[in-house]
Scaffold this active site. Structure first.
Site, short mmCIF file in Angstrom:
data_model
loop_
_atom_site.label_atom_id
_atom_site.label_comp_id
_atom_site.label_asym_id
_atom_site.label_seq_id
_atom_site.Cartn_x
_atom_site.Cartn_y
_atom_site.Cartn_z
N ASP A 14 0.84 -1.20 0.00
CA ASP A 14 0.00 0.00 0.00
C ASP A 14 0.87 1.25 0.00
OD1 ASP A 14 -1.93 1.93 0.27
OD2 ASP A 14 -2.44 1.43 2.36
N LYS A 30 1.68 7.95 0.36
CA LYS A 30 2.12 8.02 1.75
C LYS A 30 3.51 8.64 1.84
CE LYS A 30 -0.25 3.82 3.39
NZ LYS A 30 -1.09 4.46 4.42
N ASP A 47 0.27 -4.99 4.67
CA ASP A 47 -1.11 -4.55 4.54
C ASP A 47 -2.01 -5.67 3.99
OD1 ASP A 47 -2.92 -2.53 5.05
OD2 ASP A 47 -2.70 -1.58 3.08
N ASP A 93 -5.72 6.41 -0.67
CA ASP A 93 -5.07 5.65 0.40
C ASP A 93 -6.10 4.95 1.31
OD1 ASP A 93 -3.03 4.61 1.90
OD2 ASP A 93 -2.55 6.49 2.95
N GLU A 101 -7.93 2.54 0.63
CA GLU A 101 -8.18 1.53 -0.41
C GLU A 101 -8.70 0.21 0.14
OE1 GLU A 101 -5.36 1.89 1.04
OE2 GLU A 101 -4.87 -0.19 1.50
N ARG A 130 -11.03 -0.53 2.26
CA ARG A 130 -12.50 -0.64 2.26
C ARG A 130 -13.04 -0.84 0.85
NH1 ARG A 130 -12.65 5.13 5.13
NH2 ARG A 130 -10.65 4.30 5.82
N1 BES Z 1 -3.16 0.27 5.30
C1 BES Z 1 -3.53 1.55 5.79
C2 BES Z 1 -3.76 1.55 7.29
C3 BES Z 1 -2.53 1.41 8.14
C4 BES Z 1 -1.78 2.50 8.48
C5 BES Z 1 -2.16 0.17 8.62
C6 BES Z 1 -0.66 2.36 9.27
C7 BES Z 1 -1.05 0.04 9.43
C8 BES Z 1 -0.29 1.13 9.75
C9 BES Z 1 -4.80 2.02 5.12
O1 BES Z 1 -4.95 1.62 3.80
C10 BES Z 1 -4.74 3.50 5.10
O2 BES Z 1 -3.90 4.04 4.45
N2 BES Z 1 -5.64 4.13 5.84
C11 BES Z 1 -5.67 5.54 5.94
C12 BES Z 1 -7.10 5.97 5.84
C13 BES Z 1 -7.27 7.45 5.64
C14 BES Z 1 -6.78 7.86 4.28
C15 BES Z 1 -8.73 7.78 5.80
C16 BES Z 1 -5.07 5.92 7.28
O3 BES Z 1 -5.28 5.22 8.26
O4 BES Z 1 -4.37 6.94 7.33
ZN ZN Z 2 -4.01 -0.12 3.28
MN MN Z 3 -4.00 2.92 2.43
#
Ligand code: BES
Ligand code: ZN
Ligand code: MN
Length: 511
Positions: free
Chosen positions: A283, A290, A301, A360, A362, A364
């Site tokens: 991811d 990111k 991920d 990001d 993604e 869901r």
């Molecule tokens: N895979 C990430 C969540 C994540 C972040 C897992 C850090 C482990 C460590 C997910 O896809 C993501 O990027 N979520 C975002 C959502 C936001 C854009 C609403 C997040 O948590 O920042």
């Molecule tokens: Zn993710």
């Molecule tokens: Mn993400």
């Protein structure tokens, strides 16, 4: 495949020669009685708090006292004794008080602690003497599970490990196991194998594990177990209208996959329990990219999909009498000229449209199509999804509990109990219309993100929009529990295998 099947590792049938050829070093566990036990140079004893076995050498008992060892949970003492004219290393591990509320964890920790201490000690085998510890067969098997899990390593990419840091301990000889331990261990051995498989998938980097290779590893590992695998490719998913999942995949050179694992150990025709996993094999965030620092973590991920695959393997290896289907949505989230853009509108398999505000968010998008598909295809009696879905859940719970969101109190209570019993602990969060409203979009049926606060809850609300009313559903946000930066009770740094023991316990106790 070079990977031997589990049967090749069963006590009495295996050879130890291949052990270090495996991605993980598997601890071999064999049972003996007093007159057949091998004479080993490393002997361990497990003791309840304040109980010194009468047959322990007096000097050893005295030395343990001097070192303030009293058998408290987590305590470990190493001494030496002369037995049969040989100097032997004698380890004592504390179990705590028999009536302690966290007895199961203490027992497992004792087994794990012994292995952690001697894994690279130069010793190849350890005798674990359970005589007089007063354990039940299940407790003895839990101790061995702790030992086996703590011995798992992934050293395939290390070519320069110095000799004194190489793992040496490969075999545990168990003495004095209570009646029934072999049977109890047969089930826990399956759970260990499932957990180890999950750890392997989670540990491998994203140049090794991508959607197609994830499927191939599962095929190789699951052959001959009785699991049947189905795989959907891009064209099939496109024909089904999975625009949300495919939107995430479209910026990647890797082909997406949907992997389906069926285990029919229950009554033929009974609706299965469905397990659904987020399998984002890397991811980057996509166009909503990111920051560089820590991005390497996003190889894990796919931890939800890894947990589902490991749980299915465990259920099959122990011959669970239940019908369970596991579904993994497998994609890579990359930025590219072909990647989806913030503001794009995609149509999910359910027909609902989504404004992709943040590429990001993604996970869901992958899960919503997997959820729709599993409901149409299997009409499951309940659904549990697992996903490393939000960073916000780590802000809430740290690394001790995974977040649980459930539409059904019964399912939530069962999961909670399974969490307590297995050590994969869960903490329930709320759902409700006020949170759901935060996903309203000006152009489509919903946005894929809500406002900054309550991010784990709005992510769960998004998923709930894809679950049929009347189907009990729970979502587990495991972003904080898949990976550990420091060693825990039953793992070293790295992949924990979170979810496998939880799901196994859920199925054992309820389905
Ligand atoms: N895979 C990430 C969540 C994540 C972040 C897992 C850090 C482990 C460590 C997910 O896809 C993501 O990027 N979520 C975002 C959502 C936001 C854009 C609403 C997040 O948590 O920042
Ligand atoms: Zn993710
Ligand atoms: Mn993400």
């Amino acid at each position: 495949s070079h990977r031997p099947r589990l049967t090749a590792m069963r006590p009495g049938r295996g050879s130890t020669a291949f052990l270090h050829d495996l991605p993980g070093v598997f601890m071999q566990i064999q049972f003996f009685d007093a007159n057949s036990a091998p004479a080993l140079r490393l002997c361990a004893r497990v003791l309840n708090e304040g109980v010194v076995p009468a047959d322990l050498e007096p000097q050893l008992a005295e030395a343990a006292r001097m070192a303030r060892f009293s058998g408290k949970a987590g305590q470990l003492f190493e001494g030496f004794a002369e037995r049969g004219g040989q100097l032997v290393r004698v380890a004592l591990a504390g179990l705590g008080k028999p009536d302690a509320p966290d007895r199961a964890a203490a027992i497992e920790k004792a087994g794990a602690g012994l292995v952690a201490k001697y894994l690279t000690s130069g010793e190849e085998a350890m005798l674990v003497d359970l005589t007089g510890a007063g354990l039940s067969a299940n407790e003895a098997a839990d101790l061995l599970l702790g030992a086996r899990l703590r011995g798992w390593r992934h050293d395939v990419y290390r070519t320069k490990l110095p000799d004194d840091r190489k793992p040496t301990l490969k075999r545990i000889a168990v003495l004095g196991a209570p009646e029934g331990t072999r049977d109890a261990w047969a089930a826990q051995e399956a759970v260990a194998a499932g957990t180890e498989f999950t750890r392997e998938l989670v540990t491998e980097p994203a140049n090794a594990i991508y959607p197609e290779s994830f499927v191939e590893r599962c095929r190789a590992r699951m052959g001959g177990t009785g699991l049947s695998l189905r795989v959907l490719d891009r064209e099939e998913m496109a024909a089904l209208g999975m625009g949300a999942l495919l939107g995430v995949a479209q910026g990647s050179a890797r082909e997406p996959r949907m992997l389906v694992m069926e285990w029919n150990g229950g009554t033929a025709g009974d609706a299965p329990l469905a397990l659904v996993g987020k399998g984002v094999t890397f991811d980057t965030g996509g166009i909503s990219i990111k920051p560089a620092a820590g991005m390497e973590d996003m190889k894990w991920d796919m931890g939800g999909a890894g947990a589902v695959a490991g749980a299915m393997l465990a259920l099959a290896l122990r011959g669970a009498k239940a019908n369970v289907v596991g579904v993994c949505g497998l994609v890579e989230n990359m930025p590219d000229g072909t990647a989806q853009r913030p503001g794009d509108v995609v149509t999910s398999m359910s027909g609902q449209t989504i404004e992709v505000i943040n590429t990001d968010a993604e996970g869901r998008l992958v899960l919503c199509d997997a959820l729709t598909w599993v409901q149409r295809e299997y009409a499951p009696r309940a659904i549990v999804d697992l996903a490393t879905l939000t960073g916000a859940i780590i802000v809430s719970l740290g690394h001790e509990y995974a977040g649980m969101f459930a539409s059904d109190d019964d399912l939530a209570n069962r999961l909670d109990a399974a969490g307590k019993a297995s050590g994969d602990r869960l903490w329930r969060f709320p759902l409700g219309p006020a949170y759901d409203k935060l996903l309203e979009s000006a152009i489509a049926d919903m946005k894929n993100v809500g406002p900054r606060f309550g991010g784990s809850i709005t992510a769960a609300q998004f998923l709930q929009r894809y679950v049929d009313k009347g189907t009990p559903w729970a979502h587990l946000d495991i972003a904080g529990t898949v990976w550990a930066d420091k060693p825990g009770a039953t793992w070293d740094k790295g992949a924990t295998g979170f979810g496998v023991r939880l799901l196994d316990r859920l199925v054992r106790d309820n389905y």
